[in-house]
Design an enzyme around this catalytic site. Structure first.
Site, short mmCIF file in Angstrom:
data_model
loop_
_atom_site.label_atom_id
_atom_site.label_comp_id
_atom_site.label_asym_id
_atom_site.label_seq_id
_atom_site.Cartn_x
_atom_site.Cartn_y
_atom_site.Cartn_z
N HIS A 348 47.05 -25.90 67.25
CA HIS A 348 46.49 -27.02 66.49
C HIS A 348 47.40 -27.58 65.42
O HIS A 348 46.99 -28.47 64.67
CB HIS A 348 45.19 -26.59 65.79
CG HIS A 348 44.01 -26.49 66.71
ND1 HIS A 348 43.18 -27.54 66.95
CD2 HIS A 348 43.56 -25.47 67.45
CE1 HIS A 348 42.24 -27.17 67.81
NE2 HIS A 348 42.46 -25.91 68.13
N LYS A 534 38.73 -36.65 55.02
CA LYS A 534 39.40 -35.54 55.69
C LYS A 534 39.79 -34.52 54.64
O LYS A 534 39.70 -34.82 53.45
CB LYS A 534 40.66 -36.05 56.42
CG LYS A 534 41.57 -36.92 55.55
CD LYS A 534 42.69 -37.57 56.34
CE LYS A 534 42.24 -38.70 57.23
NZ LYS A 534 42.42 -38.44 58.64
N ARG A 535 40.20 -33.34 55.04
CA ARG A 535 40.65 -32.37 54.04
C ARG A 535 41.76 -32.97 53.19
O ARG A 535 42.54 -33.79 53.66
CB ARG A 535 41.15 -31.10 54.74
CG ARG A 535 40.03 -30.20 55.22
CD ARG A 535 39.12 -29.79 54.08
NE ARG A 535 39.77 -28.82 53.24
CZ ARG A 535 39.56 -27.51 53.29
NH1 ARG A 535 38.68 -27.02 54.14
NH2 ARG A 535 40.20 -26.70 52.50
N LYS A 540 48.50 -35.46 54.74
CA LYS A 540 47.55 -36.51 55.11
C LYS A 540 47.70 -37.74 54.20
O LYS A 540 47.17 -38.80 54.49
CB LYS A 540 46.12 -35.97 55.06
CG LYS A 540 45.83 -34.93 56.15
CD LYS A 540 44.39 -34.42 56.05
CE LYS A 540 44.05 -33.32 57.04
NZ LYS A 540 43.63 -33.84 58.36
N THR A 642 40.48 -36.29 64.35
CA THR A 642 39.28 -36.69 65.08
C THR A 642 38.45 -37.68 64.25
O THR A 642 37.63 -38.40 64.83
CB THR A 642 38.39 -35.48 65.46
OG1 THR A 642 38.23 -34.64 64.32
CG2 THR A 642 39.01 -34.70 66.61
N LYS A 646 36.02 -40.93 65.44
CA LYS A 646 34.65 -41.19 65.00
C LYS A 646 34.55 -42.58 64.38
O LYS A 646 33.59 -43.33 64.62
CB LYS A 646 34.22 -40.16 63.94
CG LYS A 646 34.21 -38.72 64.40
CD LYS A 646 34.07 -37.78 63.19
CE LYS A 646 34.46 -36.36 63.54
NZ LYS A 646 34.69 -35.53 62.33
#
Ligand SMILES: *Cc1c(COP(=O)(O)O)cnc(C)c1O
Length: 805
Positions: A348, A534-535, A540, A642, A646
């Protein structure tokens, strides 16, 4: 699942009388929720038992998905939907003056995961059952879920999530299926007869693993699979050993908490025991079941597939070896051939710090038999590979090296399939991260792009959109997400576009009300709702988002007439409690929010809303209302993502780097319907090679960047004396590890294009429609079907999926 409204009402009343000695009229939401949950569980339990029986009698090959995290969120409405009872129950309750939504709020989120990894596991559970595929989950029943997040003075504060406090209506404790797991002590091998060695254990501790099963209800097909989560207890045989409360506590705490960090391994010892605990319990229960089939152990792979979700369950390999050899008397060779044919593994991440390793001595002390077997696997691997490959290659791919056990190496060597989670990611595994293994085992590598359960992420969470879809293209998309494509026929249909816009507006109003209620901030639904959820992680790049917001703020301060659409920037993100830098970013976003939201010059044209405690339920509120989806990780760093899928499904328009599944989203919608910016993964790797990246040069040469960064240290943003300096230093002194400054200009340009597109509602609405229409390929139904065909070799029994379709 046929039940009339009247039957339902009668049964609900009956159960309330029996269990609480009350009437519907006097019942409080928690009593009603528990009663409704119990009623549903009783209903689907018939199918649960029938499914189990069918698998057993048909000797169906089944997959067991081992994951240290599951993140299902609330289950009431999802179960109602899948059982085909949602509308009937909603109406029946309404007739009794009960609001289903109010009852649904009572349920605690089951948050036994950190983020994407655990959510994927839960989407897979839903899809396996909904596709009629024989697949079960295996994990840990943590007493506390992921921490609850609050903000105090802009700082993240973590509170325990006691999700089990009022019980869990969905689970069934199965004492009869408990097993023992041995840890600690010493183990040595003793020759029992010639050439036959048996391990002898000394001073070990025994843990009792008690399973709690939850039914995973398929969508309209009568299939109910099992999610089995293990909890630790003290076995009665050992009770005398734990006379002090402290001693008991220490042991009982083993499954108390989920490690709230998906990248760095902390709390190491407990974490390692957790990993072995759920792996050993899970494999023991699989073997016990397999014995009922009366087949030889060497044919296990014809009936059982075990999936290792990330490296945390990699001990599946040595544990299966242990059971096959020590308990089932297979030879090493038989056991090894069998094990490799049963196991498959998903990687992952490419983040080096997240590739799991364990110090040899720690592993030897806690799970000595596992270490012995891993040593032997490693030795035999080296011996066999040295005949074929050069020395250095073999050394680099060893499981044990540098005093550590490399879990990814164990998982790859001990399985027949290794997959990445998006095309780009799988390619990077082959070419860079796991290149050495690709040279040795080219046939083992494959890609399985992640997916999402479209039922939860559209039908349940976005009814306004679902209704428009049903009217426009019929209802087949509900079962077969690929049919969303039919919507492409309406991209010029002003009626449909208008209805889609109205649905979005409705969702924005609902979110605006939620924001007002929970933060006191007023937002206009005319503004662009720009979402990054998101985290919180440096790669990110929530910080890049913030830099752009500050730029807009400065533009408006310079010129209140500055042409731009009003925007509400919405964040949701938890930082791992030990991740100081991520928490600093949270603080800076919150302080910037305070500044901008209260500045009369800005006059509401710019707002920042950081909603606390991001989780599945909050995601279900935010995503339907999103106009813009921020997917801005540094190219090559996000394995798939993901939330990008969504948001796309819900008609948000993506601004993205070419990272993870964003690449596939772009291919699905075309360049005109997504806003791409930033370095490519190749350019990122070039910088790593030539080492020419200099953030300070960008800072010195670019006056906008200079001005934006200075706000962190010159008092423009209040209350971040230390935090602002930390951010500034990370970008300038430590050369901006994730190339934010390099991508800044192109990000700003992409944002300006978003601005222009939004100014023209017709264009915007059309792009939005095209995104929804092309989201079908990211359904996790498709993803699990590909796993089933290419990796697990399991089959859907049509008789199941059509039974009640
Ligand atoms: C989907 C989801 C994630 C994953 O988000 P990414 O942007 O892909 O990292 C994390 N947390 C929750 C609660 C989710 O629903």
């Amino acid at each position: 699942m046929v039940m009339t409204k009247e039957e339902f009402k009668k049964e609900l009343r009956q159960r309330l009388r029996e269990n609480y000695a009350i009437e519907v009229e006097g019942a409080k939401p928690p009593e009603l929720f528990n009663t409704l949950g119990a009623l549903l569980k009783a209903k689907f339990s018939e199918d649960w038992r029938a499914t189990w029986k069918d698998y057993l009698v048909g000797k169906q090959k089944q997959v067991y998905y081992f994951s240290i995290e599951f993140l299902p969120g609330k289950m009431l409405k999802s179960n109602l939907l899948n059982m085909g009872m949602l509308e009937m129950v909603r109406e029946a309750l309404a007739e009794m003056d009960i609001d289903l939504e109010e009852l649904a709020e009572v349920e605690r989120d089951m948050a036994l995961g950190n983020g994407g990894l655990g959510r994927l596991a839960s989407c897979f559970m839903d899809s396996l059952a909904s596709c009629g595929l024989p697949g079960n989950g295996n994990g840990i029943r943590y007493d506390y879920g992921l921490f609850k997040q609050r903000f105090v003075d802009g700082y993240q504060v973590e509170l325990p999530d006691e999700w089990l406090r009022s019980g869990n209506i969905w689970e069934i404790r199965r004492d009869s299926k408990a097993v023992d797991v041995r840890i600690g002590g010493h183990v040595y091998l003793k020759e029992v007869r010639k050439g036959r060695l048996k391990p002898v254990y000394e001073n070990t501790r025994t843990l009792r693993a008690v399973p709690y099963d939850t039914g995973m209800v398929g969508y309209g097909n009568g299939v109910v699979n099992t999610l089995r989560l293990w909890s630790v207890e003290i076995p009665s045989s050992e009770e005398d050993r734990y006379q002090s409360i402290e001693g008991r506590r220490e042991l009982e705490d083993l499954t108390a908490v989920l490690y709230p960090d998906d990248s760095n391994e902390k709390g190491r010892l407990t974490r390692l025991i957790q990993e072995y605990f759920f792996v050993s319990a899970g494999i023991q229960s699989i073997i016990r079941y397999y014995k009922r089939l009366n087949q030889p152990m060497t044919r296990l792979s014809e009936y059982v597939a075990i999936h290792i979700n990330d490296t945390h369950p990699a001990l599946c390999v040595p544990e299966m070896m242990r059971i096959l050899m020590d308990e089932q008397n297979l030879s090493w060779k038989q056991a090894w051939d069998t094990t490799v044919k049963v196991m498959s593994y998903t990687n992952h991440t490419i983040m080096a710090e997240a590739l799991e390793k364990w110090p040899i001595d720690l592993m030897k002390r806690t799970i000595p038999r596992m270490y012995q077997i891993i040593e032997e696997i490693d030795a035999r691997y080296v011996a066999s590979m040295r005949e074929i490959h050069e020395h250095d290659l073999v050394e680099r791919t060893r499981i044990i090296k540098d005093g550590q056990v490399h879990m990814a190496h164990l998982a790859i060597i001990g399985s027949y399939s290794t997959n990445g989670v998006a095309k780009l990611h799988s390619d990077l595994l082959k070419s860079v991260v796991l290149h050495d293994f690709y040279v040795i085992f080219p046939d083992r590598f494959n890609n399985k792009t992640n997916g999402i359960a479209q039922r939860r992420w559209s039908q349940l969470s976005n009814e306004p959109l679902s209704n428009v879809l049903n009217e426009a293209i019929g209802t087949s998309w509900r079962k077969n997400a690929a049919d969303l494509k039919l919507l492409m026929n309406y991209q010029g249909d002003q009626q449909v576009l208008k209805k889609l816009a109205e649905a979005k507006k409705k969702n924005k109003q609902a979110l605006a009300a939620y924001i007002k209620e929970n933060t006191g901030i007023e937002v206009s639904t005319e503004a662009i709702f720009d979402v990054q959820i998101k985290r919180l992680h440096a790669y990110k790049r929530q910080l890049l988002n913030l830099l752009h917001i500050i730029k807009l703020y400065l533009d408006l301060k310079d010129n209140p007439e500055h042409p731009m659409q009003s925007r509400v920037f919405i964040f949701g993100a938890k930082a791992a409690p030990s991740y100081a830098y991520a928490k600093t970013i949270i603080k800076c976003i919150n302080e910037t929010a305070n500044l901008i939201n209260n500045d009369p010059d800005i006059n509401g044209r710019l707002k920042i809303v950081f909603l606390p405690n991001y989780n599945v339920t909050l995601a279900e509120k935010i995503i339907p209302a999103a106009d813009v989806s921020e997917q801005i990780s540094l190219a090559s760093k996000e394995a798939s993502g993901t939330s990008n899928m969504k948001l796309m499904l819900n008609g948000a328009i993506t601004i993205a780097t070419l990272d993870g599944a964003n690449v596939e989203i772009r291919n699905a919608v075309g360049d005109d319907n997504i806003f791409i910016f930033g370095l490519t993964e190749k350019e990122v790797y070039q910088y790593y090679e030539n080492r020419e990246y200099s953030s300070i040069r960008l800072y010195e040469e670019n006056s906008v960047i200079q001005r934006v960064l200075n706000t962190f240290i010159d008092g423009t943003i209040p209350n971040i004396l230390y935090e602002g300096r930390e951010i500034f230093d990370s970008l300038i002194k430590y050369n901006d590890e994730y190339f934010l400054l390099r991508d800044f200009d192109s990000y700003v340009q992409a944002q300006e294009k978003i601005n222009e597109a939004y100014a023209n509602p017709k264009i915007w609405q059309k792009i939005s429609l095209i995104n929804t229409a092309n989201a079908g390929r990211f359904s996790s139904d498709e993803t699990v079907r590909r796993y089933a065909e290419d990796i697990w070799n399991i089959e859907s029994k049509l008789s199941y999926s059509n039974k009640k379709g």
